[in-house]
Motif scaffolding. Structure first.
Motif, mmCIF file in Angstrom:
data_model
loop_
_atom_site.group_PDB
_atom_site.id
_atom_site.type_symbol
_atom_site.label_atom_id
_atom_site.label_comp_id
_atom_site.label_asym_id
_atom_site.label_seq_id
_atom_site.Cartn_x
_atom_site.Cartn_y
_atom_site.Cartn_z
ATOM 1 N N GLY A 182 0.992 -1.430 0.288
ATOM 2 C CA GLY A 182 -0.067 -0.405 -0.070
ATOM 3 C C GLY A 182 1.099 1.371 -0.006
ATOM 4 N N SER A 183 0.577 2.301 0.910
ATOM 5 C CA SER A 183 1.072 3.859 0.489
ATOM 6 C C SER A 183 1.127 4.323 1.345
ATOM 7 C CB SER A 183 0.201 4.662 -0.782
ATOM 8 O OG SER A 183 -0.809 4.876 -0.517
ATOM 9 N N ALA A 217 17.908 -1.600 -1.190
ATOM 10 C CA ALA A 217 17.907 -0.033 -1.022
ATOM 11 C C ALA A 217 16.287 0.958 -1.218
ATOM 12 C CB ALA A 217 17.935 0.436 -2.836
ATOM 13 N N LEU A 218 14.906 -0.089 -0.764
ATOM 14 C CA LEU A 218 13.614 0.279 -0.443
ATOM 15 C C LEU A 218 13.883 1.144 1.208
ATOM 16 C CD1 LEU A 218 12.129 -2.001 -1.604
ATOM 17 C CD2 LEU A 218 12.262 0.160 -2.941
ATOM 18 N N ALA A 219 15.022 0.288 1.920
ATOM 19 C CA ALA A 219 15.207 0.989 3.959
ATOM 20 C C ALA A 219 13.922 0.755 4.203
ATOM 21 C CB ALA A 219 15.402 2.553 3.668
ATOM 22 N N PHE A 220 13.649 -0.580 3.870
ATOM 23 C CA PHE A 220 12.434 -1.163 4.812
ATOM 24 C C PHE A 220 12.796 -0.223 6.498
ATOM 25 C CE2 PHE A 220 9.448 -2.063 1.957
ATOM 26 C CZ PHE A 220 10.491 -3.161 1.005
ATOM 27 N N THR A 254 8.501 2.034 3.581
ATOM 28 C CA THR A 254 8.854 2.892 2.600
ATOM 29 C C THR A 254 9.044 3.711 2.489
ATOM 30 O OG1 THR A 254 10.653 2.026 1.499
ATOM 31 C CG2 THR A 254 8.824 0.991 0.793
ATOM 32 N N PRO A 255 10.264 4.607 3.070
ATOM 33 C CA PRO A 255 9.584 5.712 2.085
ATOM 34 C C PRO A 255 9.388 6.384 0.425
ATOM 35 C CG PRO A 255 12.228 5.963 2.349
ATOM 36 C CD PRO A 255 10.981 4.841 2.851
ATOM 37 N N TYR A 256 9.224 4.720 -0.480
ATOM 38 C CA TYR A 256 9.228 5.337 -1.318
ATOM 39 C C TYR A 256 7.816 4.314 -2.035
ATOM 40 C CZ TYR A 256 14.610 5.168 -1.407
ATOM 41 O OH TYR A 256 15.994 5.825 -1.371
ATOM 42 N N GLN A 257 7.957 5.553 -3.198
ATOM 43 C CA GLN A 257 6.875 4.915 -4.138
ATOM 44 C C GLN A 257 6.218 3.350 -4.255
ATOM 45 O OE1 GLN A 257 4.187 6.996 -4.112
ATOM 46 N NE2 GLN A 257 5.400 8.728 -3.034
ATOM 47 N N ALA A 280 10.531 -3.613 -7.350
ATOM 48 C CA ALA A 280 12.160 -4.329 -6.321
ATOM 49 C C ALA A 280 11.423 -5.589 -6.339
ATOM 50 C CB ALA A 280 12.401 -3.196 -5.062
ATOM 51 N N LEU A 281 10.441 -6.350 -4.762
ATOM 52 C CA LEU A 281 9.645 -6.706 -5.011
ATOM 53 C C LEU A 281 9.744 -8.345 -5.918
ATOM 54 C CD1 LEU A 281 7.508 -5.756 -2.333
ATOM 55 C CD2 LEU A 281 9.445 -6.954 -1.676
#
Length: 818
Positions: free
Chosen positions: A612-613, A637-640, A650-653, A660-661
């Motif tokens: 989700g967002s 790189a997604l910084a979970f 994560t801060p990414y969209q 990536a997943l």
């Protein structure tokens, strides 16, 4: 007494006038006011050029014979004089053939009058100034040259004394045209004392001759008509043609084709195979544009880089890719989409080329119907695809779909080439040179200078499957007939409703019998490849597009089921049971156990993660799975961050996180704000719907009317003639003008045009009354030169200036001294 064309037309019955209008339909648009206006239009430069453009080489040569045998006093000739000149060559044609050509010219009213006093209409000399490629008589060029030509023996001696280099120039000019350009200074004599510096001429036995052109001019065999132009007198040209005849070689029939007929079945099979490739490549091209639309340049069309990108992806050359793109655009399958103000492309364009709404309808058609829509659009589109990749007048490259490739005569060039192939025996494959020779004989005025367009039409017809093995296919012949019939009834069906109501054209039915029947099944192999043994029907093709990856095409296409394709199907809304049912229902071979395991394995993992967002989050009821994601170094790189045992954020969209997943081997599913899974196919954009190119008006032809309608037109012309005759019998009002400007009686407009036509023929002075741009009435004494395209061109002998008068402004015309 001289009989004008108008007087001759007045004596004809209505059926003869209707036959003239049927042969020359441009005379009806608009309907002439009376017979005089009809005669003026029939002798105009534009109308005469149209009539000459449709004549074959032999008929044009017979017309040249009539022009060359005219009496210099009254301008008439006879059928016997034409026969005498046409049979003066080494291989004279049959008199009946010559008379047939004369009758054809008389039916077109390029010749008129009785057989013993035939006249050539005035516009012929203006359109084609050099009959049979011969120059003007010597008396019209130069007095000293005329004196040489008046002595045949001296002329022959002078001609025999010409050096070989000069004789080569004479032979080239004698073949036509009789004029040539020379470089500056070639006609000037060398300065005094410089004769010894002239180099020796090896072609003349070492004797110095200087410039061969200057030698010919000095010997009176050529006449310098201007500073850089020379002309061969007619008498010299006739002497040089003593072996071939005054008209040159006469060919009464088209040149023969030496090619041997191929097997008709092989020609149709080769063409049908190419039609399948054309449809497949066109669909692949439009799918590429759907995935990545091509931006439109500010100057129009798409860029060279985008065309190369499409050609590389299709594994085709750029010329074929440009042809498919142009044809798809003309067929209404592609169009431009306006972008929003915030959207920009790398070219700064505000439009993109992508499939239109009609593409979805086209994909659902049968293979033969899809090809017919493409081939019909190719026949009718006013685009010359061969210009793509060349440079325009400003040295800029011409791109696909750019305005610079627009050519109004392109449809006529394609039909002319296919008509040549259609008139040959079935399955005969002539060479391109033989096709060009046939075109040059059929309509030399129309074909010369267009050889490149005709060659391109042959190449494009082969690429599109209209021809096979160099011969016209049977369904291509039917397509050409269908298009011609649609053009003939286009005036009665302007909206095209009748064509849409037909179930299938004859070309579609013929092609359907040649193509393999669509299949609704496939064969699943143990290595998870799916073989479709024929062209798939639209429903099967849509399912394969979702559940398998396309690998190869041909008579039997090959697809492969992969993890990504199964995941794509699940994302589109399929369940594992739906996929199992699809493969059981469509496969004619047992479904491999590996395929069943693959579907179940991907389906079991599918949806295990929910995205989700927030910037973006990942949640799962499987805490061990989330721990695995959090510890996966490929996802650093997604910084979970773990917000709860079952939630990562994560801060990414979301879109970046999904990619990536999936690249890491996971199978996440997006969800909405309520927690429901979002399963949908990728959204595809479409350009606004475009209608395919319809009936194209040929600029070289006019609409043909039925005989009853033409008789009605003739009746209207007769009524106008009666009204003009009544107006001439009424008392005339004379307006006097100043004595020094000449008389200006008020005549009817048609009478003034008749006087001007007579003045052009007789080269006589005439007083012309006209209304100038300020509305004032004036008159001028001039010598008319030509009438055409709505204007009179005349020379004022006092000022030696050429004036142009609009015909609708002329109020009167009186011969000097009348």
């Amino acid at each position: 007494m001289t009989t004008s064309l108008a007087d001759h037309l007045r004596t004809l019955p209505d059926e003869s006038l209707a036959a003239l209008l049927q042969l020359r339909p441009d005379l009806v648009v608009p309907v002439p006011a009376d017979v005089s206006a009809l005669a003026v239009r029939a002798q105009s430069r534009v109308s005469v050029a149209r009539a000459l453009d449709g004549l074959d080489q032999f008929t044009l040569q017979i017309l040249d014979a009539a022009r060359l045998t005219r009496d210099p006093d009254d301008g008439t000739t006879s059928t016997e004089a034409v026969l005498a000149m046409a049979t003066a060559g080494p291989r004279p044609p049959a008199p009946a053939t010559i008379r047939g050509a004369v009758n054809k010219l008389r039916a077109l009213f390029l010749l008129y009058g009785p057989e013993h006093a035939l006249r050539v209409v005035d516009g012929v000399d203006e359109v084609a100034p050099y009959p049979a490629g011969l120059g003007r008589p010597a008396t019209e060029l130069d007095a000293r040259t005329a004196a040489l030509c008046a002595d045949p023996a001296k002329l022959r001696r002078t001609l025999l004394a010409a050096p070989p280099s000069a004789r080569a120039i004479l032979d080239r000019l004698a073949a036509g045209p009789p004029v040539g350009s020379v470089p500056p200074g070639a006609l000037q004599a060398p300065p005094l004392g410089a004769e010894d510096s002239v180099p020796p001429d090896p072609t003349n036995g070492g004797a110095p001759t200087g410039s061969p052109v200057r030698w010919l001019v000095d010997s009176r065999l050529l006449v310098a008509v201007s500073a850089g132009t020379v002309e061969l007198p007619r008498e010299v040209g006739l002497l040089l043609r003593r072996d071939s005849g005054p008209l040159g070689p006469l060919r009464t029939s088209p040149p023969p084709v030496a090619a041997v007929a191929r097997e008709a079945k092989a020609v149709d099979s080769a063409g049908a195979g190419q039609t399948m490739e054309v449809v497949r490549h066109t669909e692949a091209l439009l799918e590429l544009l759907s995935a990545e639309p091509a931006p439109v340049l500010r100057s129009g069309g798409i860029g060279v880089r985008d065309l190369r990108r499409l050609a590389k992806a299709l594994a085709l050359d750029e010329a074929t890719t440009a042809l498919l793109l142009e044809v798809a655009y003309a067929a209404g399958l592609a169009g431009e989409l306006e972008l929003s103000g915030a959207t920009t492309t790398r070219y700064g364009a505000d439009q993109q080329v992508l499939p239109s709404g009609g593409y979805e309808v086209w994909r659902a058609m049968s293979l033969a119907r899809r090809w017919e829509q493409l081939a019909r659009a190719w026949l009718l589109m006013t685009r010359q695809v061969g210009l793509v990749g060349q440079r325009d007048d400003r040295d800029r490259p011409i791109g696909a779909l750019s305005p610079e490739a627009e050519r109004a005569g392109a449809p006529a060039a394609r039909r002319a080439v296919l008509a040549v192939l259609a008139d040959l025996e079935p399955a005969v494959a002539p060479t391109p040179e033989e096709v060009l020779e046939l075109l040059d004989w059929r309509a030399p005025r129309r074909s010369r200078g267009r050889e490149a367009a005709h060659r391109e039409a042959l190449v494009e017809a082969a690429r599109l499957g209209v021809t096979g093995l160099g011969a016209l296919t049977s369904y291509g012949r039917l397509l050409l007939t269908d298009v011609a019939e649609a053009d003939e009834r286009g005036g009665d069906d302007p909206l095209g409703l009748r064509a849409d109501a037909e179930d299938a054209s004859t070309a579609v039915r013929a092609l359907d019998g040649l193509l393999p029947a669509p299949v609704d099944h496939f064969l699943v192999q143990a290595d998870l490849t799916v073989v479709v043994p024929g062209p798939p029907d639209p429903a099967l093709a849509g399912e394969l597009e979702v559940v398998a990856e396309h690998e190869s095409a041909g008579g039997a296409s090959v697809h492969r089921v992969t993890t990504a394709s199964v995941r794509r199907a699940l994302d589109a809304g399929y369940s594992a049971d739906d996929l199992h049912d699809l493969f059981r229902r469509r496969s004619r071979t047992p479904v491999p156990q590996g395929l069943t395991y693959l579907v179940d394995d991907v389906a079991r993992k599918h949806g295990g993660l929910r995205v989700g967002s927030a910037g973006g989050y990942v949640r799962s009821d499987d805490e061990a799975l989330l721990a695995e994601v959090l510890a996966d170094r490929r996802l650093e790189a997604l910084a979970f961050r773990r917000l709860a045992p079952t939630v990562l954020v994560t801060p990414y969209q979301v879109n970046r996180m999904l990619l990536a997943l999936r690249d890491a081997g996971y199978a996440p599913v997006p969800e909405d704000a309520s927690g429901a899974a979002v399963l949908s196919r990728p959204r595809t954009r479409r350009a606004p719907g475009r209608a395919p190119v319809g009936r194209t008006v040929d600029p070289l032809a006019s609409p043909k009317l039925a005989l009853p309608r033409l008789l009605g037109v003739v009746e209207q012309i007769r009524r106008g003639e009666a009204a003009a005759r009544a107006a001439r019998r009424a008392p005339a009002v004379v307006r006097g003008t100043a004595a020094r400007t000449g008389p200006a009686p008020v005549h009817g407009h048609s009478d003034a045009l008749a006087v001007l036509q007579q003045a052009v023929r007789d080269k006589a002075l005439v007083w012309v009354g006209y209304v100038d741009a300020h509305g004032a009435t004036a008159s001028r004494l001039v010598r008319p030169v030509s009438i055409g395209a709505g204007y009179l061109r005349a020379e004022d002998e006092r000022t030696e200036m050429l004036h142009t008068f609009a015909l609708h402004r002329i109020t009167a015309a009186v011969l000097e001294g009348s």
